[in-house]
Design an enzyme around this catalytic site. Structure first.
Site, PDB file in Angstrom:
ATOM      1  N   HIS A 101       0.895  -1.123  -0.042  1.00 23.75           N
ATOM      2  CA  HIS A 101      -0.018  -0.015  -0.035  1.00 23.75           C
ATOM      3  C   HIS A 101       0.947   1.136  -0.159  1.00 23.75           C
ATOM      4  O   HIS A 101       1.922   1.049   0.071  1.00 23.75           O
ATOM      5  CB  HIS A 101      -0.873   0.131   1.135  1.00 23.75           C
ATOM      6  CG  HIS A 101      -2.078  -0.955   1.147  1.00 23.75           C
ATOM      7  ND1 HIS A 101      -3.070  -1.088   2.197  1.00 23.75           N
ATOM      8  CD2 HIS A 101      -2.324  -1.894   0.039  1.00 23.75           C
ATOM      9  CE1 HIS A 101      -3.928  -1.825   1.956  1.00 23.75           C
ATOM     10  NE2 HIS A 101      -3.583  -2.580   0.771  1.00 23.75           N
TER      11      HIS A 101
ATOM     12  N   SER B 255      -7.241   7.609   3.931  1.00 25.12           N
ATOM     13  CA  SER B 255      -7.384   7.063   5.441  1.00 25.12           C
ATOM     14  C   SER B 255      -6.736   5.660   5.481  1.00 25.12           C
ATOM     15  O   SER B 255      -6.846   4.791   4.693  1.00 25.12           O
ATOM     16  CB  SER B 255      -8.932   7.016   5.759  1.00 25.12           C
ATOM     17  OG  SER B 255      -9.007   6.391   7.031  1.00 25.12           O
TER      18      SER B 255
ATOM     19  N   CYS C  99      -5.645   1.880   6.050  1.00 27.98           N
ATOM     20  CA  CYS C  99      -6.431   0.672   6.385  1.00 27.98           C
ATOM     21  C   CYS C  99      -5.709  -0.080   7.482  1.00 27.98           C
ATOM     22  O   CYS C  99      -4.710   0.630   8.211  1.00 27.98           O
ATOM     23  CB  CYS C  99      -6.037  -0.299   5.314  1.00 27.98           C
ATOM     24  SG  CYS C  99      -4.431  -0.942   4.984  1.00 27.98           S
TER      25      CYS C  99
ATOM     26  N   CYS D 291      -1.717  -0.635   7.413  1.00 21.71           N
ATOM     27  CA  CYS D 291      -0.930   0.422   7.297  1.00 21.71           C
ATOM     28  C   CYS D 291      -1.114   1.192   8.828  1.00 21.71           C
ATOM     29  O   CYS D 291      -0.104   1.666   9.406  1.00 21.71           O
ATOM     30  CB  CYS D 291      -1.438   1.368   6.278  1.00 21.71           C
ATOM     31  SG  CYS D 291      -1.167   0.694   4.552  1.00 21.71           S
TER      32      CYS D 291
ATOM     33  N   GLU E 236       1.333   3.688   2.074  1.00 24.22           N
ATOM     34  CA  GLU E 236       2.085   3.995   3.308  1.00 24.22           C
ATOM     35  C   GLU E 236       3.342   2.789   3.670  1.00 24.22           C
ATOM     36  O   GLU E 236       4.284   3.138   4.076  1.00 24.22           O
ATOM     37  CB  GLU E 236       1.044   3.995   4.373  1.00 24.22           C
ATOM     38  CG  GLU E 236      -0.136   5.029   4.365  1.00 24.22           C
ATOM     39  CD  GLU E 236      -1.394   4.463   3.706  1.00 24.22           C
ATOM     40  OE1 GLU E 236      -2.520   4.986   3.727  1.00 24.22           O
ATOM     41  OE2 GLU E 236      -1.178   3.321   2.975  1.00 24.22           O
TER      42      GLU E 236
END
Length: 145
Positions: A50, A77, A79, A82, A52
């Site tokens: 992802h 936002s 998950c 992350c 991040e």
């Protein structure tokens, strides 16, 4: 616009241009980007990259003290995965571009003392709204649905 959010948006756009999911992130320490990344699940055939996670990977090995003094910027936002990494490394502040298209684990982060700031950025929202509309199957795969 905040230059660090813009850097995260630029990462998201890079991911989209590569045929991936448009989520970008940067990690900032003492006013300098030390890690940047974007969702590369599609590009790398990865289960975990992802935005991040990619930014953390690209920041490389850092002393724990660096992460405890850093801010993570992300276009969306975070998950559960992350957010877990944010907690693991003790990142004290997360700045989120938007949480309308996906609400991650913001309450978990807050409950653990992380300062969470949501900017409701139109560019971030528009990019994700269009992506989700155009590629719903890929989006659902990314969020584990």
């Amino acid at each position: 616009m905040d230059k660090f959010l813009q850097a995260a948006i630029d990462e998201a756009q890079t991911g989209l241009n590569e045929g991936g999911i448009p989520i970008g992130s940067v990690i900032v320490h003492n006013g300098k980007i030390i890690g940047r990344g974007h969702n590369r699940r599609v590009q790398k055939g990865s289960a975990i990259l992802h935005g991040e996670m990619d930014a953390l990977e690209n920041a490389g090995r850092q002393p724990a003290s660096v992460y405890r003094e850093s801010v993570l910027y992300t276009t969306l936002s975070p998950c559960s995965m992350c957010s877990g990494a944010i907690l693991l490394y003790g990142i004290p502040k997360v700045v989120i571009g938007e949480n309308k298209t996906f609400l991650g684990e913001e309450e978990l982060l807050k409950s653990r003392g992380v300062k969470v700031e949501v900017l409701d950025d139109k560019t971030c929202t528009d990019m994700m709204t269009k992506f989700i509309h155009d590629k719903p199957t890929l989006w659902n795969e990314d969020i584990g649905v």
